[in-house]
Design a protein around this motif. Structure first.
Motif, PDB file in Angstrom:
ATOM      1  N   PHE A   1      49.981  38.564  48.470  1.00  0.00           N
ATOM      2  CA  PHE A   1      49.216  39.222  47.407  1.00  0.00           C
ATOM      3  C   PHE A   1      49.378  40.741  47.378  1.00  0.00           C
ATOM      4  CE2 PHE A   1      47.243  35.411  46.110  1.00  0.00           C
ATOM      5  CZ  PHE A   1      46.893  34.684  47.248  1.00  0.00           C
ATOM      6  N   GLY A   2      50.060  41.319  48.357  1.00  0.00           N
ATOM      7  CA  GLY A   2      50.255  42.757  48.333  1.00  0.00           C
ATOM      8  C   GLY A   2      49.484  43.468  49.429  1.00  0.00           C
TER       9      GLY A   2
ATOM     10  N   ILE B   1      37.898  37.629  53.819  1.00  0.00           N
ATOM     11  CA  ILE B   1      39.233  37.475  53.251  1.00  0.00           C
ATOM     12  C   ILE B   1      39.184  37.969  51.812  1.00  0.00           C
ATOM     13  CG2 ILE B   1      41.112  35.868  52.806  1.00  0.00           C
ATOM     14  CD1 ILE B   1      39.769  33.932  54.758  1.00  0.00           C
ATOM     15  N   PHE B   2      40.071  38.887  51.460  1.00  0.00           N
ATOM     16  CA  PHE B   2      40.076  39.397  50.083  1.00  0.00           C
ATOM     17  C   PHE B   2      41.512  39.565  49.597  1.00  0.00           C
ATOM     18  CE2 PHE B   2      41.365  43.712  51.189  1.00  0.00           C
ATOM     19  CZ  PHE B   2      40.971  43.794  52.513  1.00  0.00           C
ATOM     20  N   TRP B   3      41.727  39.218  48.352  1.00  0.00           N
ATOM     21  CA  TRP B   3      43.042  39.389  47.742  1.00  0.00           C
ATOM     22  C   TRP B   3      42.879  39.667  46.252  1.00  0.00           C
ATOM     23  CZ3 TRP B   3      40.949  34.741  49.049  1.00  0.00           C
ATOM     24  CH2 TRP B   3      40.871  33.770  48.062  1.00  0.00           C
ATOM     25  N   GLU B   4      43.854  40.354  45.704  1.00  0.00           N
ATOM     26  CA  GLU B   4      43.796  40.737  44.298  1.00  0.00           C
ATOM     27  C   GLU B   4      44.011  39.535  43.391  1.00  0.00           C
ATOM     28  OE1 GLU B   4      46.850  43.878  44.810  1.00  0.00           O
ATOM     29  OE2 GLU B   4      45.431  45.093  43.676  1.00  0.00           O
ATOM     30  N   ILE B   5      43.204  39.475  42.338  1.00  0.00           N
ATOM     31  CA  ILE B   5      43.402  38.422  41.358  1.00  0.00           C
ATOM     32  C   ILE B   5      44.697  38.704  40.606  1.00  0.00           C
ATOM     33  CG2 ILE B   5      42.435  37.321  39.299  1.00  0.00           C
ATOM     34  CD1 ILE B   5      39.687  38.159  40.267  1.00  0.00           C
ATOM     35  N   PRO B   6      45.577  37.725  40.443  1.00  0.00           N
ATOM     36  CA  PRO B   6      46.841  37.957  39.732  1.00  0.00           C
ATOM     37  C   PRO B   6      46.588  38.567  38.358  1.00  0.00           C
ATOM     38  CG  PRO B   6      46.846  35.803  40.763  1.00  0.00           C
ATOM     39  CD  PRO B   6      45.466  36.350  40.950  1.00  0.00           C
ATOM     40  N   GLY B   7      47.364  39.656  38.046  1.00  0.00           N
ATOM     41  CA  GLY B   7      47.210  40.351  36.772  1.00  0.00           C
ATOM     42  C   GLY B   7      46.244  41.501  36.821  1.00  0.00           C
ATOM     43  N   LYS B   8      45.553  41.709  37.965  1.00  0.00           N
ATOM     44  CA  LYS B   8      44.560  42.779  38.088  1.00  0.00           C
ATOM     45  C   LYS B   8      45.053  43.940  38.938  1.00  0.00           C
ATOM     46  CE  LYS B   8      41.109  40.693  35.907  1.00  0.00           C
ATOM     47  NZ  LYS B   8      40.442  41.289  34.734  1.00  0.00           N
ATOM     48  N   GLN B   9      46.332  43.905  39.362  1.00  0.00           N
ATOM     49  CA  GLN B   9      46.792  44.929  40.284  1.00  0.00           C
ATOM     50  C   GLN B   9      46.724  46.329  39.680  1.00  0.00           C
ATOM     51  OE1 GLN B   9      48.123  42.058  39.739  1.00  0.00           O
ATOM     52  NE2 GLN B   9      48.662  41.063  41.675  1.00  0.00           N
TER      53      GLN B   9
ATOM     54  N   ALA C   1      44.680  47.363  37.303  1.00  0.00           N
ATOM     55  CA  ALA C   1      43.316  47.780  36.923  1.00  0.00           C
ATOM     56  C   ALA C   1      42.470  48.179  38.113  1.00  0.00           C
ATOM     57  CB  ALA C   1      42.632  46.655  36.150  1.00  0.00           C
ATOM     58  N   ASP C   2      42.827  47.736  39.312  1.00  0.00           N
ATOM     59  CA  ASP C   2      41.981  48.011  40.475  1.00  0.00           C
ATOM     60  C   ASP C   2      42.795  48.773  41.493  1.00  0.00           C
ATOM     61  OD1 ASP C   2      41.191  44.864  39.617  1.00  0.00           O
ATOM     62  OD2 ASP C   2      39.564  46.333  39.742  1.00  0.00           O
ATOM     63  N   PRO C   3      42.683  50.076  41.543  1.00  0.00           N
ATOM     64  CA  PRO C   3      43.569  50.872  42.392  1.00  0.00           C
ATOM     65  C   PRO C   3      43.180  50.864  43.858  1.00  0.00           C
ATOM     66  CG  PRO C   3      42.068  52.310  41.202  1.00  0.00           C
ATOM     67  CD  PRO C   3      41.805  50.928  40.704  1.00  0.00           C
ATOM     68  N   ILE C   4      41.982  50.388  44.227  1.00  0.00           N
ATOM     69  CA  ILE C   4      41.554  50.468  45.615  1.00  0.00           C
ATOM     70  C   ILE C   4      41.071  49.106  46.066  1.00  0.00           C
ATOM     71  CG2 ILE C   4      40.927  52.900  45.444  1.00  0.00           C
ATOM     72  CD1 ILE C   4      38.022  52.043  45.172  1.00  0.00           C
ATOM     73  N   ARG C   5      40.998  48.948  47.386  1.00  0.00           N
ATOM     74  CA  ARG C   5      40.487  47.705  47.951  1.00  0.00           C
ATOM     75  C   ARG C   5      38.976  47.637  47.759  1.00  0.00           C
ATOM     76  NH1 ARG C   5      43.339  46.904  53.869  1.00  0.00           N
ATOM     77  NH2 ARG C   5      45.496  46.853  53.168  1.00  0.00           N
ATOM     78  N   PRO C   6      38.409  46.425  47.712  1.00  0.00           N
ATOM     79  CA  PRO C   6      36.954  46.314  47.633  1.00  0.00           C
ATOM     80  C   PRO C   6      36.316  46.720  48.953  1.00  0.00           C
ATOM     81  CG  PRO C   6      37.914  44.148  47.979  1.00  0.00           C
ATOM     82  CD  PRO C   6      39.060  45.100  47.782  1.00  0.00           C
TER      83      PRO C   6
END
Length: 600
Positions: A561-562, A581-589, A591-596
């Protein structure tokens, strides 16, 4: 173009003191010399080590054989001593004790039966026994004797030692030992002595020599100077006669070794003496048969090295004619391009690899692009290979414990527990061993977690778990076996380490463009600095002191997931350990520049 030439090291026409041909031949000689020296030294060391080990092994095996023979002799001597004190044997030697004929017959039958039983203890060492009564002048034996009681026979053989003699009538020679119950000196006949005669055939020793020979490379025999030797059944009689002639002239000590040359070959001769017999056990091993392959491989190596050297020189000549000359032509062309002459064209006389290079000289930029694409594709394949490797490393190791639980429950007649454990274990391994797809919906992973936690709950009744994941999260595609190692870590390092804990909660959702799953337990947890250290280790290289389970899972998530995805650890609201465990939702890379932020 200038940068390409500089990267290739083409700056000016090279000049050197030696040609490439001379350098290659010198390099071949330099490479071969240490190999030859190292192999010669290694071969000499191997030769001496094998020789020493062969001598040690031969002596050890021969000593073991001698010990076996002495053990059988001790058994026969112990029986003779015990049998001389047997009540039936005493009755047989008594004077006017037998009241009637029936008692005498019963006594003789009992004595023969005991000797027969002792003689048949082992098939490879049959023994003969005879009981001589000097008082009654009678003999009882467990074999068919050729004569009756003889006072001269006893006095001639009462030496207190094992003697070796010919039994006559075409029978093999026998070893004899006589024991008397005299209270005086052993071997003294008092007129009323009871003498126990123990004997065995030379075939007994031959059988043990055959067994010894079957497990080794030697040719053993029993030797006593002045007597006929006892050879094994498949002995090389010509070799044995030559060796016996040498032993008669140059005898060996009872326990010794030496190398003897017979029939133009070297043989290792080992000798071990028996504790009871006057002779020696001799083993002769052909050194050429054992060490010959080492000498052959050494000569073959030297021949191969010579051939390789000739081939190397021949290859250097071919390289000079077919490689060095075309390379010089190519370098001259590059120098002309460096000087600005882009009209230069190279032509090959022969159709070979260099003709292809020359033809593609003007298409350099396109080739560079192709190389870039190849490198990019190789990176993708390396990434996929890394994912498969990391996934293969995450393999549960509790199968044997589960099978042990099934066995215990089956022995306790708890059929319900056996069925439940077998069902969950079957479903668990059906999923974990299915490798046709690397990606699976989270819903399938949740079913795997239910099977795994039900198995752990059967094994440990304290465990209680809950799973609360929304439907939109369950539809997300994730790498297979991504969550199970985290839950297993919570069971092993959280719940199992405390008798007061047993709760595991799995929750999650979609938060700010990320999928988040939290695994909490009420175990002992860690200190604040330990959480920080563990979080740092996830982004470091794997070291031997680090556990690979959590690190592997983190790396799989990052590869899939990156770099903004992965694992984070901290204290749980339940009082134990939390893994997020956290991963970016596909297509949201984008829009969300930082980790949660990790929530604890």
């Amino acid at each position: 173009m200038q940068q390409i030439l500089e990267a290739a090291g083409v700056r000016e026409k090279p000049r050197g003191r030696f040609s490439l041909f001379a350098k290659m031949n010198s390099l071949i000689a330099i490479l071969f010399l240490p190999i030859v020296l190292a192999y010669t030294y290694s071969n000499d060391v191997t030769f001496h080590v094998v020789s020493r080990e062969l001598q040690t092994s031969s002596a050890r095996q021969l000593t073991f054989l001698s010990g076996q023979i002495d053990s059988r002799l001790n058994q026969m001597m112990d029986f003779s001593l015990t049998f001389s004190r047997d009540p039936n044997a005493r009755d047989f030697n008594g004077l006017n004790v037998w009241g009637d004929r029936y008692d005498r017959m019963q006594t003789r039958y009992a004595i023969q039966e005991k000797m027969r039983l002792q003689s048949g203890v082992t098939d490879i060492w049959p023994a003969r026994y005879a009981l001589h009564s000097q008082q009654n002048r009678q003999v009882i034996s467990n074999y068919a004797r050729t004569g009756d009681y003889s006072e001269d026979y006893l006095r001639r053989n009462m030496s207190g030692k094992w003697t070796y003699g010919d039994a006559g009538s075409g029978q093999p020679p026998y070893f004899y030992w006589f024991y008397t119950d005299s209270l005086g000196q052993q071997g003294l006949l008092t007129g009323s002595s009871l003498v126990v005669e123990a004997s065995f055939s030379s075939d007994n020793i031959r059988n043990m020599l055959d067994t010894y020979k079957a497990g080794g490379q030697g040719d053993p025999f029993y030797y006593h100077k002045g007597d006929a030797p006892i050879l094994n059944s498949s002995a090389d009689r010509e070799l044995s006669e030559a060796l016996i002639a040498d032993l008669n002239t140059h005898p060996l000590e009872r326990t010794a070794q030496r190398i003897v040359e017979l029939r133009g070959q070297d043989y290792l001769v080992s000798s071990v003496g028996s504790a009871h017999l006057d002779g020696q056990l001799i083993d002769v091993v052909p050194l050429g048969q054992v060490l010959g392959p080492i000498s052959f491989s050494r000569n073959l190596f030297y021949l191969s090295i010579g051939l390789l050297f000739v081939l190397g020189v021949s290859a250097s000549v071919l390289l000079y004619r077919n490689v060095q000359r075309p390379i010089r032509k190519l370098m001259n062309g590059l120098l002309r391009v460096q000087s600005g002459d882009y009209s230069v064209r190279l032509h090959a006389r022969n159709r070979n690899e260099f003709s292809f290079v020359f033809e593609r000289f003007n298409d350099m930029s396109q080739r560079i692009q192709e190389l870039i694409e190849n490198v990019f594709n190789e990176k993708i394949r390396a990434r996929e290979a890394t994912l498969k490797q990391l996934q293969a490393q995450i393999n549960p190791h509790f199968l044997y414990n589960c099978l042990g639980y099934i066995i215990n429950m089956a022995q306790m007649k708890d059929e319900e527990a056996v069925v439940s454990m077998a069902f969950n274990l079957s479903a668990y391994y059906r999923y974990t061993t299915r490798m046709e797809k690397e990606i699976a919906p989270l819903e399938e992973e949740v079913r795997l977690l239910v099977n795994y936690l039900d198995i752990q709950k059967l094994r440990n009744g304290r465990i209680d778990y809950g799973i609360d994941l929304p439907e939109e999260l369950r539809r997300q595609e994730i790498p297979r076996l991504m969550i199970q190692p985290i839950v297993e870590n919570a069971v092993i390092h959280g719940v199992a380490k405390s008798y007061a804990s047993g709760e595991i909660r799995i929750t999650g959702g979609l938060e700010d463009g990320f999928c988040v799953i939290r695994i909490d337990d009420d175990g002992p947890g860690l200190a604040a600095e330990e959480y920080e250290a563990l979080n740092r280790k996830m982004d470091e290289e794997l070291r031997e002191e680090m556990g690979c389970g959590l690190w592997n899972t983190h790396q799989r998530i990052v590869h899939q997931f990156g770099s903004r995805s992965g694992l984070r650890f901290g204290p749980s609201p339940a009082g134990g350990f939390r893994t997020e465990i956290f991963w970016e939702i596909p297509g949201k890379q984008e829009a969300d520049p930082i980790r949660p932020a990790v929530s604890y």
